[in-house]
Scaffold this motif. Structure first.
Motif, PDB file in Angstrom:
ATOM      1  N   SER A  22      40.225  43.688  32.914  1.00 21.93           N
ATOM      2  CA  SER A  22      41.257  42.973  32.089  1.00 21.93           C
ATOM      3  C   SER A  22      41.204  41.325  31.904  1.00 21.93           C
ATOM      4  CB  SER A  22      42.688  43.229  32.214  1.00 21.93           C
ATOM      5  OG  SER A  22      42.846  44.638  32.099  1.00 21.93           O
ATOM      6  N   ASN A  25      40.913  38.822  37.561  1.00 24.60           N
ATOM      7  CA  ASN A  25      41.475  39.404  38.596  1.00 24.60           C
ATOM      8  C   ASN A  25      41.929  40.836  38.650  1.00 24.60           C
ATOM      9  OD1 ASN A  25      41.712  36.711  40.247  1.00 24.60           O
ATOM     10  ND2 ASN A  25      43.417  36.210  38.674  1.00 24.60           N
ATOM     11  N   THR A  26      41.755  41.374  37.575  1.00 23.41           N
ATOM     12  CA  THR A  26      42.079  42.928  37.280  1.00 23.41           C
ATOM     13  C   THR A  26      40.948  43.652  36.666  1.00 23.41           C
ATOM     14  OG1 THR A  26      44.528  41.905  36.780  1.00 23.41           O
ATOM     15  CG2 THR A  26      44.115  43.995  36.110  1.00 23.41           C
ATOM     16  N   PRO A  27      40.632  44.704  37.235  1.00 26.00           N
ATOM     17  CA  PRO A  27      41.104  44.978  38.863  1.00 26.00           C
ATOM     18  C   PRO A  27      40.401  44.091  39.567  1.00 26.00           C
ATOM     19  CG  PRO A  27      39.649  46.460  38.090  1.00 26.00           C
ATOM     20  CD  PRO A  27      39.904  45.637  36.686  1.00 26.00           C
ATOM     21  N   ILE A  31      38.652  47.188  44.599  1.00 31.49           N
ATOM     22  CA  ILE A  31      38.811  48.277  44.152  1.00 31.49           C
ATOM     23  C   ILE A  31      37.427  48.642  43.336  1.00 31.49           C
ATOM     24  CG2 ILE A  31      39.973  49.434  42.553  1.00 31.49           C
ATOM     25  CD1 ILE A  31      42.574  47.713  43.334  1.00 31.49           C
ATOM     26  N   MET A  32      36.985  47.907  42.923  1.00 31.83           N
ATOM     27  CA  MET A  32      35.738  48.353  41.877  1.00 31.83           C
ATOM     28  C   MET A  32      34.497  48.703  42.648  1.00 31.83           C
ATOM     29  SD  MET A  32      35.878  45.734  38.492  1.00 31.83           S
ATOM     30  CE  MET A  32      35.618  44.376  39.625  1.00 31.83           C
TER      31      MET A  32
END
Length: 193
Positions: A22, A25-27, A31-32
């Motif tokens: 997005s 910072n997201t994600p 996490i990725m």
């Protein structure tokens, strides 16, 4: 490609997302990282597209490429998403050429190093605008040639039809061959079930 071998080592080539990033910072990269994503399809630099009712554009390649690179992923840039709305709200050829030039220049200026391919149009079998005044095949030729003016070596992906249609693909590829605009990556989507 080795057609004599049925199975090959796992490469995670098919592991990716459609607009999965997005913003910067997201994600988060943490996490990725375990997902071992390989291929990400993202909106182009400086785009206006707001997917799925989002109130603002998301996923601009300029904002996410560093995170993609940090996890070892490459980006396919969906150029048609420079337009807002879906199906796309075509303007005119001069505007489209200007968009192409600006997307490529912005990516180069920002030092984006992990673009795998420029994808000129998304699902042209139902989104190519009649307002363009030309068939998709002619639009492909014009767009391909415009991309090549500033990106002589980067892969171009297409036609990105919404489903497999052998006759449509044959017509597209015959025209691309005749006009020296064969995509380096041939793609289609599977939305028809």
């Amino acid at each position: 490609m080795d057609a004599g071998t049925v199975v090959r080592p796992v490469t995670r080539v098919g592991s990716g997302t459609l607009y999965g990033l997005s913003d910067a910072n997201t994600p988060p990269v943490s996490i990725m990282q375990p997902l071992k994503l390989h291929q990400l399809r993202q909106p182009p630099p400086l785009h206006q597209h707001r997917p799925n009712g989002s109130p603002v554009p998301v996923g601009d390649t300029l904002n996410v490429w560093r995170n993609a690179a940090a996890i070892g992923a490459v980006i396919t840039v969906d150029m048609a998403d420079s337009f807002d709305g879906f199906p796309y709200r075509w303007t005119n050829w001069n505007d489209w050429y200007s968009r192409i030039d600006k997307m490529i220049a912005a990516a180069k200026s920002a030092g984006v190093s992990n673009i795998d391919a420029w994808e000129p149009w998304n699902e042209p079998d139902w989104t190519w605008p009649s307002a363009s005044g030309v068939s998709f095949n002619e639009g492909w030729v014009r767009t391909y040639q415009r991309i090549r003016q500033s990106e002589p070596n980067q892969a171009i992906m297409g036609p990105s039809h919404s489903r497999w249609d052998v006759n449509w693909m044959r017509s597209f590829l015959n025209n691309a061959k005749a006009t020296n605009t064969v995509p380096q990556v041939v793609s289609w989507h599977e939305l028809s079930g």
